[in-house]
Design an enzyme around this catalytic site. Structure first.
Site, PDB file in Angstrom:
ATOM      1  N   ASP A 154      -9.787   7.999  -7.943  1.00  0.00           N
ATOM      2  CA  ASP A 154     -10.021   8.985  -6.868  1.00  0.00           C
ATOM      3  C   ASP A 154     -11.533   9.090  -6.667  1.00  0.00           C
ATOM      4  O   ASP A 154     -12.254   9.503  -7.578  1.00  0.00           O
ATOM      5  CB  ASP A 154      -9.421  10.335  -7.284  1.00  0.00           C
ATOM      6  N   HIS A 175       0.846  -1.194   0.000  1.00  0.00           N
ATOM      7  CA  HIS A 175       0.000   0.000   0.000  1.00  0.00           C
ATOM      8  C   HIS A 175       0.887   1.251   0.000  1.00  0.00           C
ATOM      9  O   HIS A 175       1.292   1.753   1.048  1.00  0.00           O
ATOM     10  CB  HIS A 175      -0.922  -0.021   1.236  1.00  0.00           C
ATOM     11  N   PRO A 222      -3.977   8.217 -12.387  1.00  0.00           N
ATOM     12  CA  PRO A 222      -3.574   8.831 -13.653  1.00  0.00           C
ATOM     13  C   PRO A 222      -4.104  10.269 -13.714  1.00  0.00           C
ATOM     14  O   PRO A 222      -5.254  10.529 -13.371  1.00  0.00           O
ATOM     15  CB  PRO A 222      -4.267   7.962 -14.710  1.00  0.00           C
ATOM     16  N   ARG A 223      -3.227  11.166 -14.114  1.00  0.00           N
ATOM     17  CA  ARG A 223      -3.574  12.590 -14.069  1.00  0.00           C
ATOM     18  C   ARG A 223      -3.292  13.242 -15.410  1.00  0.00           C
ATOM     19  O   ARG A 223      -2.269  12.993 -16.038  1.00  0.00           O
ATOM     20  CB  ARG A 223      -2.722  13.243 -12.969  1.00  0.00           C
ATOM     21  N   ASP A 271       1.645   3.547   3.221  1.00  0.00           N
ATOM     22  CA  ASP A 271       0.662   4.493   2.682  1.00  0.00           C
ATOM     23  C   ASP A 271       1.358   5.608   1.902  1.00  0.00           C
ATOM     24  O   ASP A 271       1.296   5.632   0.681  1.00  0.00           O
ATOM     25  CB  ASP A 271      -0.202   5.080   3.813  1.00  0.00           C
ATOM     26  N   HIS A 324       1.332  17.456  -6.356  1.00  0.00           N
ATOM     27  CA  HIS A 324       0.909  17.332  -7.763  1.00  0.00           C
ATOM     28  C   HIS A 324       1.380  18.519  -8.611  1.00  0.00           C
ATOM     29  O   HIS A 324       1.699  18.360  -9.786  1.00  0.00           O
ATOM     30  CB  HIS A 324      -0.616  17.184  -7.847  1.00  0.00           C
ATOM     31  N   GLU A 363     -11.991   4.218   6.427  1.00  0.00           N
ATOM     32  CA  GLU A 363     -10.778   4.929   6.868  1.00  0.00           C
ATOM     33  C   GLU A 363     -11.159   6.013   7.879  1.00  0.00           C
ATOM     34  O   GLU A 363     -10.345   6.422   8.706  1.00  0.00           O
ATOM     35  CB  GLU A 363     -10.083   5.547   5.641  1.00  0.00           C
TER      36      GLU A 363
HETATM   37  C1  LIG Z   1      -4.552  11.968   6.275  1.00  0.00           C
HETATM   38  C2  LIG Z   1      -4.048  11.327   5.056  1.00  0.00           C
HETATM   39  C3  LIG Z   1      -3.395  12.191   4.033  1.00  0.00           C
HETATM   40  C4  LIG Z   1      -4.197   9.984   4.930  1.00  0.00           C
HETATM   41  C5  LIG Z   1      -3.675   9.125   3.894  1.00  0.00           C
HETATM   42  N1  LIG Z   1      -4.680   8.232   3.475  1.00  0.00           N
HETATM   43  C6  LIG Z   1      -5.167   8.212   2.223  1.00  0.00           C
HETATM   44  N2  LIG Z   1      -6.463   7.898   2.062  1.00  0.00           N
HETATM   45  C7  LIG Z   1      -7.030   7.942   0.841  1.00  0.00           C
HETATM   46  N3  LIG Z   1      -6.369   8.266  -0.273  1.00  0.00           N
HETATM   47  C8  LIG Z   1      -5.073   8.569  -0.161  1.00  0.00           C
HETATM   48  C9  LIG Z   1      -4.399   8.542   1.086  1.00  0.00           C
HETATM   49  N4  LIG Z   1      -3.110   8.867   0.866  1.00  0.00           N
HETATM   50  C10 LIG Z   1      -2.988   9.087  -0.467  1.00  0.00           C
HETATM   51  N5  LIG Z   1      -4.167   8.936  -1.097  1.00  0.00           N
HETATM   52  C11 LIG Z   1      -4.475   9.109  -2.536  1.00  0.00           C
HETATM   53  O1  LIG Z   1      -3.259   9.116  -3.256  1.00  0.00           O
HETATM   54  C12 LIG Z   1      -3.108  10.344  -3.985  1.00  0.00           C
HETATM   55  C13 LIG Z   1      -1.637  10.723  -4.056  1.00  0.00           C
HETATM   56  O2  LIG Z   1      -0.920   9.782  -4.822  1.00  0.00           O
HETATM   57  P1  LIG Z   1      -1.091   9.664  -6.423  1.00  0.00           P
HETATM   58  O3  LIG Z   1      -1.200  11.048  -7.009  1.00  0.00           O
HETATM   59  O4  LIG Z   1      -2.325   8.852  -6.685  1.00  0.00           O
HETATM   60  O5  LIG Z   1       0.170   8.983  -6.854  1.00  0.00           O
HETATM   61  C14 LIG Z   1      -3.972  11.321  -3.219  1.00  0.00           C
HETATM   62  O6  LIG Z   1      -4.369  12.412  -4.021  1.00  0.00           O
HETATM   63  C15 LIG Z   1      -5.149  10.455  -2.795  1.00  0.00           C
HETATM   64  O7  LIG Z   1      -6.057  10.307  -3.848  1.00  0.00           O
HETATM   65 ZN   LIG Z   2      -3.856   4.862   1.163  1.00  0.00          ZN
END
Ligand SMILES: CC(C)=CCNc1ncnc2c1ncn2[C@@H]1O[C@H](COP(=O)(O)O)[C@@H](O)[C@H]1O
Ligand SMILES: [Zn+2]
Length: 350
Positions: free
Chosen positions: A144, A18, A104-105, A289, A70, A207
Site C-alpha cells: 500500500d 488484476h 497483508p494486514r 479490479d 477491512h 491512475e
Molecule cells: C476508486 C477506486 C476505489 C478505484 C480502485 N482502484 C484502486 N487503485 C489503487 N488501489 C486499489 C484500488 N482498488 C483496490 N486497491 C487496493 O486494494 C486494497 C483492498 O484489497 P486488499 O485489502 O489489498 O485485499 C485497497 O485498500 C487498496 O490498497
Molecule cells: Zn487496482
C-alpha cells in the site's frame, strides 16, 4: 440475442490478472460477514459502489469503502472464507487463471499477523485446488503506497519468503493504494529489491492525472505489468516519452473499465483508454479490479468492452487468449493455451 451474448462471455475462458482480494468480495459473502459481526452495524451501501452512484472528492471517498470491508474481514477465519468464495466465484464466471492480490494486514485485536494473513490466503488457494475448483490461482503480495518505505521493504521480504516457501504460488508484488497519497520515489528501493529477488512487478501507474514524474521513475525499473495507466498518453496529460517506455518494454496493461468509470477517472465507457492501446496492438488485458465494490464480473467487463468498441466475439476470444502470455506464470502458458484450444469448439457452436 442478449442472453446468447451473456452465455458467450460467461463461457469464454478468461484470465484475470488484476483483482484485489478485499475489493472482490461479493454481496453474498458480505452478508455472511455481517452476520458474523452484527455489532459493527454495517449496511450494504457501505461496501459497494452501484451504477449511477457518484460522489464528489471521489477517489479518497471510494477508498473509505475498503476501510469498511477491512473491518468485516479481520480474522484468519474471515480471510479463509473470503478467499475461497472469491476463487469459486471467478471460477463460476469462466476464469481459468486468476492472479489475486492483497495487502497483508495485522489486526492487533484478533491476533492476525501479516504472516498468518498470507499463510491463510495460500491455504485457501490450496484448499480450492484440492476441492477440484477448475481454476489456477496465483498470488501477488500488495504494497500500500500510503505506508511508505519501511513497510514496503518489510512487505517485499515477506513476499520473497513466501515465493520461496510456496512452490511458486506467490509470483509477484503489486503496488496499489490511494493514488493521491504518497510518492513512488519513496518506494523505489523496495520495488527494485523485489525485482532483483525474482518477484514480478505489477504497478498501479498514472491512475489519476498529474503523475507523469512518478510514472517516469517507476517505468524505469521497469515493471512487468501496469495497472490502469489511465493518464499515460499525451492526449490525457501524459507524454509520448511515457508511451514510448511502455512500448519499448512491451509492458502489458491491466485495464478495468467499470472501475475507472465508477471511480470517475474516465468519463464514460467509450472514452476509456482501452481503445488507445488496443488499436496500437499493445498487450491489453481486461480485468475487474474490485468486482465486489464495483458490482461487476469479468464476463460483464468483456461484454462491455465488446459492445462499447464494436468488437466481435472472435476479437474477444483473441483478447482473452492473448492474456495468457501476460501472466506471471510462464510455466503454465502451454497448459492454458491447450485448454483454450479445447474449449473453442463449444463456444463457437453457440
Ligand atoms: C476508486 C477506486 C476505489 C478505484 C480502485 N482502484 C484502486 N487503485 C489503487 N488501489 C486499489 C484500488 N482498488 C483496490 N486497491 C487496493 O486494494 C486494497 C483492498 O484489497 P486488499 O485489502 O489489498 O485485499 C485497497 O485498500 C487498496 O490498497
Ligand atoms: Zn487496482
Amino acid at each position: 440475442m442478449e442472453k446468447e451474448a451473456d452465455l458467450f462471455y460467461r463461457q469464454l475462458p478468461k484470465v484475470e490478472l488484476h483483482a484485489h482480494l478485499n475489493g472482490s468480495v461479493s454481496f453474498s459473502t458480505i452478508e455472511k460477514l455481517m452476520a458474523r459481526k452484527p455489532h459493527l452495524n454495517i449496511e450494504h451501501g457501505m461496501t459497494a459502489i452501484r451504477s449511477g452512484q457518484r460522489r464528489k472528492l471521489w477517489m479518497s471517498m471510494c477508498f473509505k469503502v475498503f476501510k469498511v470491508i477491512h473491518q468485516l474481514v479481520d480474522t484468519e477465519e474471515d480471510i479463509l472464507m473470503v478467499t475461497k468464495d472469491v476463487i469459486r466465484e471467478f471460477a463460476a464466471d469462466g476464469v481459468k487463471y486468476l492472479e489475486l492480490r492483497s495487502t497483508p494486514r495485522k489486526e492487533t485485536t484478533t491476533g492476525m499477523t501479516k504472516r498468518t494473513y498470507v499463510e491463510t490466503v495460500i491455504q485457501a488457494i490450496r484448499q480450492c485446488k484440492n476441492e477440484g475448483v477448475d481454476i489456477e490461482v496465483r498470488f501477488l503480495v500488495a504494497v500500500d503506497r500510503r505506508n511508505g518505505t519501511e513497510v514496503a521493504m518489510e512487505t517485499v521480504k515477506l513476499a520473497e519468503d513466501f515465493m520461496l516457501s510456496t512452490g511458486g504460488l506467490v509470483v509477484g508484488l503489486d503496488l496499489s493504494g490511494d493514488p493521491t497519497v504518497g510518492h513512488g520515489r519513496d518506494l523505489l528501493p523496495a520495488l527494485q529489491k523485489a525485482k532483483n529477488c525474482g518477484l514480478k512487478l505489477s504497478l498501479h501507474l498514472s491512475e489519476v492525472p498529474s503523475q507523469a514524474d512518478e510514472s517516469e521513475l517507476l517505468l524505469n525499473i521497469p515493471p512487468d505489468r501496469i495497472g490502469h495507466g489511465t493518464f499515460l498518453h499525451p492526449e490525457v496529460g501524459g507524454s509520448q516519452s511515457l508511451v514510448d517506455k511502455v512500448r519499448k518494454h512491451n509492458t502489458p496493461l491491466e485495464l478495468c473499465l467499470t472501475s475507472n468509470v465508477k471511480g470517475q477517472t474516465v468519463s464514460s465507457y467509450s472514452q476509456h483508454h482501452f481503445l488507445y492501446w488496443y488499436q496500437m496492438g499493445h498487450p491489453s488485458v481486461i480485468c475487474t479490479d474490485d468486482k465486489g465494490v464495483f458490482c461487476t464480473d469479468l464476463s460483464q467487463e468483456y461484454q462491455l468492452a465488446a459492445s462499447t468498441f464494436n468488437l466481435s466475439q472472435e476479437d474477444m476470444w483473441t483478447l482473452s487468449q492473448k492474456a495468457i502470455d501476460c501472466t506471471f506464470s510462464p510455466d503454465l502458458n502451454q497448459q492454458l493455451h491447450q485448454r483454450w484450444l479445447e474449449l473453442r469448439p463449444t463456444l463457437f457452436q453457440l
